[in-house]
Design an enzyme around this catalytic site. Structure first.
Site, short mmCIF file in Angstrom:
data_model
loop_
_atom_site.label_atom_id
_atom_site.label_comp_id
_atom_site.label_asym_id
_atom_site.label_seq_id
_atom_site.Cartn_x
_atom_site.Cartn_y
_atom_site.Cartn_z
N ASP A 38 0.85 -1.19 0.00
CA ASP A 38 0.00 0.00 0.00
C ASP A 38 0.89 1.24 0.00
O ASP A 38 1.88 1.31 0.72
CB ASP A 38 -0.91 0.00 1.23
CG ASP A 38 -2.03 1.02 1.13
OD1 ASP A 38 -3.20 0.61 1.09
OD2 ASP A 38 -1.73 2.24 1.10
N ILE A 39 0.51 2.21 -0.81
CA ILE A 39 1.34 3.41 -0.98
C ILE A 39 1.25 4.35 0.24
O ILE A 39 2.15 5.17 0.46
CB ILE A 39 0.96 4.13 -2.29
CG1 ILE A 39 2.11 4.97 -2.80
CG2 ILE A 39 -0.31 4.94 -2.15
CD1 ILE A 39 1.92 5.44 -4.22
N ASN A 92 -13.06 -3.34 2.49
CA ASN A 92 -14.06 -2.27 2.57
C ASN A 92 -14.92 -2.33 1.32
O ASN A 92 -14.41 -2.23 0.21
CB ASN A 92 -13.37 -0.90 2.67
CG ASN A 92 -12.44 -0.82 3.87
OD1 ASN A 92 -12.72 -1.41 4.92
ND2 ASN A 92 -11.34 -0.11 3.74
N GLN A 99 -14.51 2.51 1.47
CA GLN A 99 -13.84 2.14 0.21
C GLN A 99 -13.57 3.40 -0.61
O GLN A 99 -14.45 4.24 -0.80
CB GLN A 99 -14.71 1.17 -0.61
CG GLN A 99 -13.98 0.62 -1.83
CD GLN A 99 -14.77 -0.47 -2.56
OE1 GLN A 99 -15.95 -0.68 -2.29
NE2 GLN A 99 -14.12 -1.15 -3.48
N HIS A 105 -10.27 -5.18 -3.15
CA HIS A 105 -8.94 -5.45 -2.59
C HIS A 105 -9.08 -5.79 -1.12
O HIS A 105 -9.91 -5.24 -0.42
CB HIS A 105 -8.02 -4.23 -2.74
CG HIS A 105 -8.60 -2.96 -2.22
ND1 HIS A 105 -9.48 -2.19 -2.96
CD2 HIS A 105 -8.45 -2.33 -1.03
CE1 HIS A 105 -9.85 -1.14 -2.24
NE2 HIS A 105 -9.25 -1.21 -1.06
N PHE A 106 -8.26 -6.73 -0.71
CA PHE A 106 -8.10 -7.02 0.72
C PHE A 106 -6.87 -6.28 1.22
O PHE A 106 -5.84 -6.23 0.52
CB PHE A 106 -7.89 -8.52 0.97
CG PHE A 106 -9.16 -9.32 0.98
CD1 PHE A 106 -9.91 -9.46 2.15
CD2 PHE A 106 -9.61 -9.94 -0.17
CE1 PHE A 106 -11.07 -10.22 2.17
CE2 PHE A 106 -10.78 -10.70 -0.16
CZ PHE A 106 -11.51 -10.84 1.01
N HIS A 107 -6.98 -5.73 2.42
CA HIS A 107 -5.84 -5.17 3.12
C HIS A 107 -5.30 -6.23 4.07
O HIS A 107 -6.08 -6.89 4.77
CB HIS A 107 -6.26 -3.99 4.01
CG HIS A 107 -6.85 -2.82 3.29
ND1 HIS A 107 -6.16 -1.66 3.06
CD2 HIS A 107 -8.10 -2.63 2.76
CE1 HIS A 107 -6.94 -0.80 2.43
NE2 HIS A 107 -8.12 -1.36 2.24
P1 5GP Z 1 -9.83 1.44 0.50
O1 5GP Z 1 -10.12 2.57 1.44
O2 5GP Z 1 -10.45 1.66 -0.87
O3 5GP Z 1 -10.17 0.10 1.08
O4 5GP Z 1 -8.27 1.43 0.36
C1 5GP Z 1 -7.56 1.82 -0.78
C2 5GP Z 1 -6.10 1.70 -0.43
O5 5GP Z 1 -5.36 1.81 -1.63
C3 5GP Z 1 -5.59 2.80 0.50
O6 5GP Z 1 -5.00 2.18 1.65
C4 5GP Z 1 -4.59 3.56 -0.34
O7 5GP Z 1 -3.46 4.00 0.41
C5 5GP Z 1 -4.19 2.55 -1.40
N1 5GP Z 1 -3.83 3.13 -2.68
C6 5GP Z 1 -4.53 4.07 -3.39
N2 5GP Z 1 -3.93 4.34 -4.56
C7 5GP Z 1 -2.82 3.54 -4.61
C8 5GP Z 1 -1.79 3.37 -5.59
O8 5GP Z 1 -1.76 4.00 -6.64
N3 5GP Z 1 -0.81 2.47 -5.30
C9 5GP Z 1 -0.81 1.74 -4.13
N4 5GP Z 1 0.20 0.88 -3.96
N5 5GP Z 1 -1.78 1.88 -3.19
C10 5GP Z 1 -2.77 2.77 -3.43
#
Ligand code: 5GP
Ligand code: ZN
Length: 141
Positions: A38-39, A92, A99, A105-107
């Site tokens: 995650d970035i 999420n 989300q 995606h899974f974290h």
């Molecule tokens: P969500 O809140 O949708 O479950 O989480 C999205 C996740 O994707 C966040 O933790 C965010 O930091 C990560 N993310 C968003 N854009 C990018 C990207 O371009 N590259 C990477 N590696 N992670 C991303």
């Protein structure tokens, strides 16, 4: 949005990563799935595990893609334990659930003993040097 490709107007950042059109620190890949750092990690080694097929949420995916995702989660949860024995596995689904990226995606969030793992923390961007160390730690089978 159903499974398949998003329209050009809805360009998807995770489809771009899955297709290697955008960079990411990838730690696992097979035909149907890919895992990368995650970035904006909540903790060191925060991973995202995604299907290569686009779908906003798990139930948008055909079942074989869901099961492929779970197989990769099994691999990556084992590898995450190299960093810390404890972790959160989270998905999420929808804006009200937090989300932000509408490609399922899974974290996997390693936990190192934070007082409250669910508190909102300020998130530093992933640094290149540590990302490379993490890729080395998490890429090998
Ligand atoms: P969500 O809140 O949708 O479950 O989480 C999205 C996740 O994707 C966040 O933790 C965010 O930091 C990560 N993310 C968003 N854009 C990018 C990207 O371009 N590259 C990477 N590696 N992670 C991303
Ligand atoms: Zn996508």
């Amino acid at each position: 949005m159903g499974p398949g490709s998003p329209s050009a107007a809805e360009r998807c950042v995770f489809c771009d990563i899955a297709a290697h059109r955008s960079p990411a620190f990838v730690v696992f890949e097979d035909d149907q799935t890919i895992a990368f750092l995650d970035i904006f990690p909540f903790t060191r080694g925060h991973l995202l595990v995604i299907p290569k097929m686009h779908g906003a949420r798990l139930t948008d995916l055909p079942f074989d893609h869901q099961t492929a995702l779970v197989r990769t989660l099994d691999v990556m949860c084992h590898r995450a334990e190299r960093l810390a024995p404890d972790y959160n596995l989270a998905l999420n689904a929808g804006r009200n659930a937090g989300q932000i990226v509408f490609h399922v995606h899974f974290h996997i969030i390693p936990r190192y003993g934070e007082a409250n793992p669910f508190r909102a923390t300020s998130r530093e961007p992933l640094g290149d040097d540590d990302a490379q160390a993490l890729v080395r730690a998490l890429s090998a089978g």
